[in-house]
Design an enzyme around this catalytic site. Structure first.
Site, PDB file in Angstrom:
ATOM      1  N   HIS A   7     -23.767  28.252   7.233  1.00 34.77           N
ATOM      2  CA  HIS A   7     -23.301  28.891   8.473  1.00 34.77           C
ATOM      3  C   HIS A   7     -23.635  27.986   9.661  1.00 34.77           C
ATOM      4  O   HIS A   7     -24.704  27.377   9.686  1.00 34.77           O
ATOM      5  CB  HIS A   7     -23.987  30.248   8.633  1.00 34.77           C
ATOM      6  CG  HIS A   7     -23.729  30.902   9.963  1.00 34.77           C
ATOM      7  ND1 HIS A   7     -22.578  31.606  10.226  1.00 34.77           N
ATOM      8  CD2 HIS A   7     -24.476  30.947  11.099  1.00 34.77           C
ATOM      9  CE1 HIS A   7     -22.630  32.078  11.464  1.00 34.77           C
ATOM     10  NE2 HIS A   7     -23.777  31.684  12.014  1.00 34.77           N
ATOM     11  N   GLY A  59       0.798  -1.218   0.000  1.00 36.91           N
ATOM     12  CA  GLY A  59       0.000   0.000   0.000  1.00 36.91           C
ATOM     13  C   GLY A  59       0.828   1.264   0.000  1.00 36.91           C
ATOM     14  O   GLY A  59       0.299   2.339  -0.259  1.00 36.91           O
ATOM     15  N   GLY A  60       2.118   1.158   0.324  1.00 36.82           N
ATOM     16  CA  GLY A  60       2.990   2.316   0.246  1.00 36.82           C
ATOM     17  C   GLY A  60       3.174   3.076   1.546  1.00 36.82           C
ATOM     18  O   GLY A  60       2.642   2.720   2.600  1.00 36.82           O
TER      19      GLY A  60
END
Length: 447
Positions: A433, A42-43
């Site tokens: 908001h 997967g690195g």
């Protein structure tokens, strides 16, 4: 020794390599992917980089409400191991279930431009490939100093895997990785000191941004010492001492964060006719081609060391194999970056310093993080937002955000810049908001 022939050989299980392997196989191609360590399926990102470090940053912030920081730290480390193990297994299983993909765990070295020897636990074999892709990544740089072999001196990988929470942490190097680890460990209650060799803190940032970062670090109890030369380390039973040009600093753990080096030594690239840059990375053209039949992707190619850039490297190479062959590194005009401090620091395009040097007509938009209602709700009011706007066109030239959720908001600004949406559109945009995004209304208000 057996010799096998294959259309595609990928060396390295990083983001670019694994994505390319899956894509090629789904298009009917046969692929062998070689990874040196089963612990790195997967690195870097999911195993020793982005994912575990961000998890520990989150867990550190949660621990602020707890009295037993040591227990919280150990629980966080257990969660990190569970997550990375699960992701590693998922990455491996995803590829092995695709017909046409084979994964070999072993060390690869070139014998010629088309032949690679792979040594595994079961022996060695030779693989002759029509196309070869190198995605072996990079590793932390080390200090060749007296006492640097002390077991309490770590690189970033080691510091993500500690068994117990250190009372004191000294970080050698004042870059962005250092800042993330400083915030992480300070949140767990560790006393953190950063030793920076240079005389300017965060030299690439505008001074007001750097000063805001310093203020945040000071508020969290992190000390930053400038113009410090690290000379040696002294080991003792209770701590390791960093001996510097500005005194001695004792700690239970030391992080050396002075950059990263490409993983190229074991590849024997000279046998393939592949050249290196002066900094030791693989030399490629704008199509990431290192030789007629060899490409390099990700950190090892000297690309900016981010997972999302490695993914874009895959897109460039993929376009040559399965597409029109038009995409190049020159298409990356704007590259957003994020440093996951608390709050995060994100940037895209020009800084104020860069704009001043460009000769273009511009104005600077500023907004203090403390003015944003959502920041007050979150209790994270350190920092500021800055944008550079072309006064002739009204287009955004760049932005630096040091505020909560900056790592998310910077993508919105990049999108606006990519599609030449003027600052006025963001000033009048209707945002929900309370959010950090609505601060763009105020940021781009008339000066």
């Amino acid at each position: 020794m057996t010799t096998r022939s294959i259309p595609h050989l990928i060396i390295g299980f990083g983001k670019a390599g694994k994505t390319l392997a899956a894509d090629l196989a789904k298009h009917g191609e046969s692929v062998i992917l070689v990874e040196q360590s089963a612990a790195m399926y997967g690195g870097t990102c999911i195993n020793i980089g982005c994912i575990p470090s961000k998890l520990l940053l989150v867990e550190g912030e949660k621990s602020a409400r707890l009295t037993d920081k040591s227990a919280a730290f150990q629980a966080a480390m257990q969660r990190r191991e569970q997550l990375t193990s699960a992701l590693r297994a998922a990455n491996y299983n995803k590829l092995t279930t695709i017909p046409g993909v084979e994964i070999l765990t072993g060390t690869a070295r070139f014998l010629s431009p088309n032949v690679v020897e792979v040594s595994t636990e079961d022996g060695a074999c030779q693989i002759e490939a029509e196309r070869i892709y190198i995605n072996t990544g990079a590793r932390p740089a080390t200090l060749a100093l007296e006492g640097a072999d002390d077991k309490r001196i770590y690189d970033s990988t080691g510091l993500l895997q500690l068994d117990s929470l250190p009372a004191r942490l000294v970080i050698v190097g004042g870059g962005y990785i250092s800042l993330e680890f400083a915030c992480m460990y300070a949140a767990f209650g560790t006393e953190v000191t950063i030793l920076e060799q240079g005389d300017t803190f965060l030299a690439r940032e505008d001074r007001d941004v750097a000063e805001a970062m310093l203020a945040m670090l000071a508020d969290r109890g992190v000390k930053v010492i400038l113009q410090v030369e690290t000379k040696r380390f002294i080991s003792a039973e209770e701590a390791v001492t960093v001996v510097t040009s500005q005194g001695e600093y004792a700690a239970e753990a030391v992080l050396v964060a002075i950059g990263r080096r490409p993983n190229v030594e074991a590849l024997h690239l000279e046998a393939a006719g592949v050249q290196l840059t002066p900094r030791g990375f693989i030399q490629t053209d704008e199509y990431l081609r290192a030789a007629p039949n060899i490409w390099a992707m990700g950190d090892v190619a000297g690309s900016p060391q981010f997972t999302y850039v490695s993914l874009d490297d895959y897109r460039i190479v993929r376009d040559q194999i399965l597409g029109e062959g038009k995409r190049t590194t020159k298409d990356r005009l704007l590259l957003p970056t994020s440093v996951f401090t608390t709050p995060a620091l994100a940037q895209v395009g020009m800084t104020e310093t860069m704009a001043a040097a460009s000769g273009r007509p511009y104005e600077v938009k500023r907004l203090q993080t403390a003015a944003i209602p959502k920041a007050k709700v979150l209790g994270e009011t350190h920092g500021l937002l800055k944008a550079i706007v072309d006064t002739e066109t009204g287009l955004i030239l760049g932005a630096t955000l040091f505020c909560p959720e900056a790592h998310e908001l910077i993508n919105l600004l990049k999108l606006a810049m990519d599609h030449q949406i003027p600052a006025e559109a963001l000033r009048t945009q209707i945002f929900t908001h309370p959010t950090i995004a609505e601060a763009l209304n105020d940021l781009f208000a008339p000066n």
